[in-house]
Design an enzyme around this catalytic site. Structure first.
Site, PDB file in Angstrom:
ATOM      1  N   CYS A  23      36.977  32.000  29.553  1.00 44.57           N
ATOM      2  CA  CYS A  23      36.000  31.633  30.579  1.00 44.57           C
ATOM      3  C   CYS A  23      36.418  30.415  31.409  1.00 44.57           C
ATOM      4  CB  CYS A  23      34.633  31.382  29.943  1.00 44.57           C
ATOM      5  SG  CYS A  23      33.874  32.879  29.259  1.00 44.57           S
ATOM      6  N   ASN A  42      27.105  36.406  32.210  1.00 43.77           N
ATOM      7  CA  ASN A  42      28.393  35.727  32.113  1.00 43.77           C
ATOM      8  C   ASN A  42      29.494  36.673  32.590  1.00 43.77           C
ATOM      9  OD1 ASN A  42      30.761  34.441  31.406  1.00 43.77           O
ATOM     10  ND2 ASN A  42      30.180  34.026  29.292  1.00 43.77           N
ATOM     11  N   HIS A  50      30.069  26.812  34.570  1.00 42.10           N
ATOM     12  CA  HIS A  50      30.238  28.159  34.037  1.00 42.10           C
ATOM     13  C   HIS A  50      28.890  28.718  33.592  1.00 42.10           C
ATOM     14  CE1 HIS A  50      31.699  31.589  31.944  1.00 42.10           C
ATOM     15  NE2 HIS A  50      31.480  31.101  30.733  1.00 42.10           N
TER      16      HIS A  50
END
Length: 332
Positions: free
Chosen positions: A116, A286, A256
């Site tokens: 990520c 996500n 994020h």
């Protein structure tokens, strides 16, 4: 001659049409909308359902959106960086294929994988190429088809992830705008907490690995959450201190989009008002490498020349970090 800094000069994005809502997930696994929303902030996510299409499809769409909006000739691009954790296939670089498909005929390309944090680390890489003085246009794409590695009978992961892509163009700047500072971190302690066990060189694909569902993402949510809350908040606070930025000096937090509670913990440590925190997790979930550029894509009109932006991310491995950037343009 003024020092060259690397500035973002254009943004593009793409998400698939198919929406997987919390309501639909209620019929697939033992969960409910209230539970998902209160613990993650996610209401729905987008999935790429077209047969035979992978991460490159998403990346190409985002890149084409950027090129069209910015009226940019792809032949002028020097480098295409592909930030992804779900490449189309092993060995053959997804970024190379994307560059060819968008007409970046004079660019070289490669993939960058840091879970990520891939896009955040890609920003550092793109900035270094620009600041070297040898490259004028670097296209950084963050894209992931997470639905390709998610078990939709596993309620711990299927509620979290979605598919999407975002792209930014880095160019030289002589006004002191653009990339200012970075703090990037990694720690192999996270190797077993967030992973896909099979398909790599340690455990190649076999009948047994498929039957055991080892080609899907596994996440120890409690451990990941614990490290993410601390990691993202620490580096975001530290980069402010190192650059003498108060909470009033910071215009935006681009964090994020993994979990709303992690984002809240980070902004709280930074002393930021909620109005300065860019959020779209409720729409996309996500999207891994795509979360940061999709925030820029969604909020581009709000960003003003000279704005101080703090980027922050945390990913498997573990990988994490924060970048301080001054926005370089007003959207026309």
């Amino acid at each position: 001659m003024n020092k060259i800094t690397a500035a973002i000069t254009a943004v593009g994005g793409y998400v698939p049409d198919f929406v997987l809502s919390n309501k639909v997930l209620e019929s697939m696994v033992e969960t409910n909308d209230e539970w998902i929303t209160s613990r993650t902030g996610i209401k729905e996510r987008r999935l790429l359902k077209e047969e035979g299409q992978g991460t490159s499809f998403l990346a190409i769409k985002a890149a084409q959106d950027l090129l069209k909006k910015g009226n940019i000739d792809p032949a002028e691009i020097d480098l295409v960086l592909m930030a992804t954790t779900t490449p189309d296939m092993l060995v053959a670089s997804t970024g190379v294929y994307v560059a060819t498909q968008i007409g970046a005929v004079n660019a070289f390309s490669y993939d960058l994988q840091a879970a990520c944090s891939s896009f955040l680390f890609g920003m550092s890489t793109a900035a270094a190429y620009i600041e070297s003085g040898r490259y004028k246009k670097v296209l950084l794409i963050g894209a992931d088809k997470m639905s390709s590695i998610i078990d939709y009978t596993d309620r711990t992961t299927c509620i979290i992830f979605g598919d999407g892509a975002g792209a930014v163009l880095f160019e030289p700047n002589h006004e002191g705008l653009g990339f200012q500072d970075e703090i990037l971190k990694s720690d192999g302690i996270g190797r077993d907490f967030l992973k896909m066990e099979a398909g790599g060189s340690i455990l190649p694909p076999s009948k047994e690995t498929v039957e055991n569902k080892q080609h899907f993402v596994f996440q120890d949510g409690k451990q990941v959450y614990k490290y993410a809350v601390t990691g993202m908040a620490d580096v975001s606070e530290k980069i402010m201190q190192r650059n003498n930025l108060s909470n009033e000096d910071v215009n935006w937090l681009v964090a994020h989009q993994a979990n709303k509670r992690i984002i809240d913990a980070t902004s709280s440590r930074m002393g930021l008002d909620d109005s300065k925190v860019l959020i779209n997790i409720e729409k996309y979930g996500n999207t891994t490498s795509a979360t940061l550029p999709l925030l820029l894509f969604d909020y581009e009109k709000k960003l003003k020349k000279g704005d101080n932006i703090i980027f922050a991310a945390f990913g498997g491995g573990f990988t994490w970090g924060s970048i301080y950037l001054k926005w370089a343009y007003d959207r026309k």
